[in-house]
Design an enzyme around this catalytic site. Structure first.
Site, short mmCIF file in Angstrom:
data_model
loop_
_atom_site.label_atom_id
_atom_site.label_comp_id
_atom_site.label_asym_id
_atom_site.label_seq_id
_atom_site.Cartn_x
_atom_site.Cartn_y
_atom_site.Cartn_z
N ASP A 1 3.92 0.61 12.21
CA ASP A 1 2.79 -0.01 11.64
C ASP A 1 2.33 -1.72 11.95
O ASP A 1 1.26 -2.15 11.78
CB ASP A 1 2.72 0.03 10.28
CG ASP A 1 2.57 1.61 9.63
OD1 ASP A 1 2.28 2.14 10.47
OD2 ASP A 1 2.99 1.64 8.60
N ARG B 1 0.18 15.44 13.28
CA ARG B 1 0.95 15.11 11.95
C ARG B 1 1.43 16.05 11.27
O ARG B 1 0.74 16.31 10.18
CB ARG B 1 0.26 14.06 11.13
CG ARG B 1 -0.49 12.68 11.97
CD ARG B 1 -1.03 11.79 11.19
NE ARG B 1 -0.09 10.98 10.28
CZ ARG B 1 -0.36 10.01 9.44
NH1 ARG B 1 -2.01 9.53 9.71
NH2 ARG B 1 0.34 9.48 8.51
N CYS C 1 -5.11 8.06 9.12
CA CYS C 1 -5.44 7.74 10.47
C CYS C 1 -4.69 8.98 11.42
O CYS C 1 -3.81 9.47 11.14
CB CYS C 1 -4.43 6.65 11.00
SG CYS C 1 -4.90 5.18 9.64
N LYS D 1 0.79 -1.19 -0.06
CA LYS D 1 0.07 -0.15 -0.10
C LYS D 1 0.86 1.16 0.15
O LYS D 1 0.63 2.16 -0.75
CB LYS D 1 -0.75 -0.12 1.27
CG LYS D 1 -1.59 1.19 1.63
CD LYS D 1 -2.45 1.41 2.63
CE LYS D 1 -1.66 1.87 4.01
NZ LYS D 1 -1.67 3.27 4.03
N ASN D 2 1.80 1.24 1.00
CA ASN D 2 2.53 2.47 1.15
C ASN D 2 3.50 2.90 -0.24
O ASN D 2 3.76 4.02 -0.22
CB ASN D 2 3.19 2.66 2.30
CG ASN D 2 2.08 2.68 3.39
OD1 ASN D 2 0.86 3.10 3.26
ND2 ASN D 2 2.58 2.63 4.82
N ARG E 1 -8.98 0.18 3.87
CA ARG E 1 -8.03 1.07 3.33
C ARG E 1 -6.76 0.49 2.90
O ARG E 1 -6.02 0.75 1.99
CB ARG E 1 -7.79 2.32 4.18
CG ARG E 1 -8.88 3.33 4.33
CD ARG E 1 -8.60 4.61 4.74
NE ARG E 1 -7.20 5.11 4.93
CZ ARG E 1 -6.14 5.11 5.50
NH1 ARG E 1 -6.35 5.32 7.00
NH2 ARG E 1 -4.64 5.37 5.18
C1 EPZ Z 1 3.96 6.83 6.75
O1 EPZ Z 1 3.26 8.12 7.48
C2 EPZ Z 1 3.07 5.73 6.62
N1 EPZ Z 1 1.95 6.15 5.76
C3 EPZ Z 1 2.45 5.46 7.83
O2 EPZ Z 1 1.63 4.14 7.83
C4 EPZ Z 1 3.48 4.98 8.97
O3 EPZ Z 1 3.15 4.88 10.30
C5 EPZ Z 1 4.78 5.99 9.00
O4 EPZ Z 1 5.02 6.49 7.64
C6 EPZ Z 1 5.85 5.71 9.63
O5 EPZ Z 1 6.42 4.56 9.15
C7 EPZ Z 1 2.11 6.20 4.24
O6 EPZ Z 1 3.04 5.74 3.92
C8 EPZ Z 1 0.97 6.69 3.48
P1 EPZ Z 1 6.48 10.01 8.88
P2 EPZ Z 1 3.97 9.49 7.26
O7 EPZ Z 1 6.31 11.53 8.03
O8 EPZ Z 1 4.70 9.55 5.93
C9 EPZ Z 1 6.96 13.36 12.24
C10 EPZ Z 1 -0.15 2.87 7.85
O9 EPZ Z 1 -0.74 2.37 8.78
N2 EPZ Z 1 6.76 14.50 11.25
O10 EPZ Z 1 7.49 9.28 8.60
O11 EPZ Z 1 3.04 10.32 7.57
C11 EPZ Z 1 5.46 12.67 12.60
O12 EPZ Z 1 4.62 13.62 13.31
C12 EPZ Z 1 0.21 4.28 7.89
O13 EPZ Z 1 -0.16 2.35 6.72
C13 EPZ Z 1 7.15 15.75 11.62
O14 EPZ Z 1 7.68 16.20 12.88
O15 EPZ Z 1 4.98 9.31 8.64
C14 EPZ Z 1 5.91 11.40 13.18
O16 EPZ Z 1 6.04 11.28 14.50
C15 EPZ Z 1 -0.30 5.01 9.25
N3 EPZ Z 1 7.11 16.68 10.52
C16 EPZ Z 1 7.55 11.17 12.42
O17 EPZ Z 1 7.86 12.39 11.81
C17 EPZ Z 1 6.87 16.22 9.23
O18 EPZ Z 1 6.87 17.22 8.40
C18 EPZ Z 1 7.21 10.13 11.32
O19 EPZ Z 1 6.31 10.49 10.41
C19 EPZ Z 1 6.43 14.92 9.02
C20 EPZ Z 1 6.60 14.01 9.92
#
Ligand code: EPZ
Length: 424
Positions: free
Chosen positions: A306, A122, A117, A22-23, A398
């Site tokens: 995840d 976020r 989610c 998916k991702n 999803r």
């Molecule tokens: C991706 O989300 C995945 N989603 C998530 O999977 C997964 O949990 C996550 O990566 C971590 O592996 C998709 O790929 C669509 P991040 P993403 O940016 O990209 C902080 C699932 O269940 N952060 O790596 O949104 C954030 O708050 C989903 O399949 C900032 O501070 O996650 C978090 O604490 C749910 N500023 C950490 O970084 C930013 O600009 C990691 O977030 C961006 C992120």
């Protein structure tokens, strides 16, 4: 509304084939518009997130043709709109990958703040910081993010302050068409980052180092069409591995990359399951008791966040006291209060959840709080005595293709039922 009804207590036995990731899919589909040509994408999962991101491309003027269940062709020659509709964007997180993809192709983009989610705040500051470093002006008005780069994008050195999958992907999408060299430092290393880089390179981009913490991208003027097959879904595979171990079953999980599963396999073995690796399959079986363990979720190659809700179910029936420390998200334990309804003995304090193993769980009415929390409810229902009903299953759909068919084929008793909206 539709709910899942599960009759628990059956051991899973047989074989399950995992679909495409998916991702990876939700990043690769937007990336297809970078070329202004035709891309054929294979091994796509049949899930609602893939339909929504495809609809976004259609809304922008692309032609998306479903060739078979898992194959689409994207003809991006006629894309003429650079603004994503509110209605589509709020359905999923990955709608914000249109920022990088539209910016890369047209030097401008307008995308409403994305859905997805809820795990606490976020933020998208790292995405915006990176786009600005590439020369884009960023703005946020009435919940719509806008980017413009009238003089085109220029390569830059960008050091992310946090390891972010989304920011790494978005910046890769923009930088492949920027002028000169972009270096992304503290980049995320997830398997789908590597998959996206391979896809972009197959379209003529020059991306190196994906899978390490430094990604170097030399911008190219033109990109062309391609045919590309997406990697298997690490999290779908891990979810079935845990379901096999939880039910004391014996399941061969097919079409996976065992290397991607290492952190999950290690924990399963530590907890008392047996895990056998083959070239593109893993067999999980368990006959002895489960032992407690501790898990810390971290960006790849750490234990994936995840997978933590699914692990929580195993911990809830393991002998002793287990803990999960959430190292990625501020608040990813909403699902725990639903598990408690099934008899799980758990306590959450900040980013740490503690599980005291119990002998048995008992069926109840629960809901999916989010995608992986929903997967955890399904696994918990499989090992609970009697009937469990699960509401808000749209979260689960999803990200899990043909979940019912796949589980029924290995012996689970799970079906979908339509009930009135006020069903409790
Ligand atoms: C991706 O989300 C995945 N989603 C998530 O999977 C997964 O949990 C996550 O990566 C971590 O592996 C998709 O790929 C669509 P991040 P993403 O940016 O990209 C902080 C699932 O269940 N952060 O790596 O949104 C954030 O708050 C989903 O399949 C900032 O501070 O996650 C978090 O604490 C749910 N500023 C950490 O970084 C930013 O600009 C990691 O977030 C961006 C992120």
């Amino acid at each position: 509304m539709d709910i899942f009804v599960v009759e628990g207590g059956r051991r899973l036995e047989g074989s399950i084939t995992v679909g495409g990731a998916k991702n990876a899919a939700v990043a690769i589909i937007p990336a297809a518009i970078l070329s202004g040509d035709i891309c054929r994408i294979e091994n796509l999962p049949t899930i609602s997130d893939v339909s929504v991101i495809s609809q976004i491309l259609v809304q922008l003027g692309a032609k998306v043709t479903q060739i078979s269940d898992s194959v689409i062709e994207i003809d991006a020659r006629e894309v003429n709109c650079t603004q994503v509709s509110q209605e589509l964007a709020r359905n999923m997180r990955a709608s914000y990958y249109m920022l990088g993809a539209l910016l890369g192709r047209f030097s401008r983009a307008k995308v409403p703040m994305p859905g997805g989610c809820y795990f606490g705040v976020r933020p998208i500051d790292q995405h915006l910081k990176g786009f600005e470093a590439l020369g884009a002006k960023t703005g946020l008005r009435d919940g719509v993010i806008s980017l413009t780069a009238p003089d085109g994008l220029k390569g830059a050195r960008i050091q992310l302050d946090v390891v972010s999958v989304g920011a790494t992907i978005n910046l890769m999408l923009g930088a492949v068409r920027a002028e000169g060299l972009t270096i992304i430092e503290r980049a995320a290393r997830e398997p789908h980052i590597v998959d996206l880089a391979n896809f972009l390179n197959s379209m003529g981009a020059d991306v190196r180092g994906a899978g390490t913490e430094t990604i170097k991208i030399r911008g190219v003027k033109e990109m062309h069409g391609t045919t590309y097959s997406i990697i298997p879904d690490q999290i779908e595979a891990g979810t079935y591995m845990i379901a096999a171990a939880a039910t004391g079953g014996d399941v061969m999980i097919q079409n996976i990359i065992p290397k991607h599963m290492e952190s999950i396999s290690r924990k399963l073995v530590e907890m008392g399951a047996e895990v056998y690796e083959y070239d593109d399959a893993i067999r999980v079986t368990r006959s002895g008791p489960l032992r407690a363990c501790n898990v810390l979720t971290m960006p790849h190659p750490g234990f994936p966040t995840d997978m933590q809700p699914q692990m929580a179910v195993l911990m809830s029936i393991a002998e002793g006291v287990s803990t999960i420390t959430e190292g990625v998200w501020e608040n990813r334990f909403q699902y725990v209060s639903e598990l408690v309804k099934l008899g799980v003995d758990a306590e959450v304090q900040g980013r740490v959840a503690t599980f005291r193993g119990v002998e048995r769980l008992k069926g109840a009415h629960v809901k999916a709080t989010d995608l992986r929390g929903g997967a955890a409810m399904v696994i918990a229902a499989l090992i609970s005595e009697g009937e469990t009903t699960i509401r808000e299953i749209y979260h689960i759909e999803r990200g899990y293709e043909q979940l019912i068919d796949k589980l029924v084929a290995v012996g689970a008793a799970i079906h979908r039922r339509t009930v009135p909206n006020d069903y409790e």
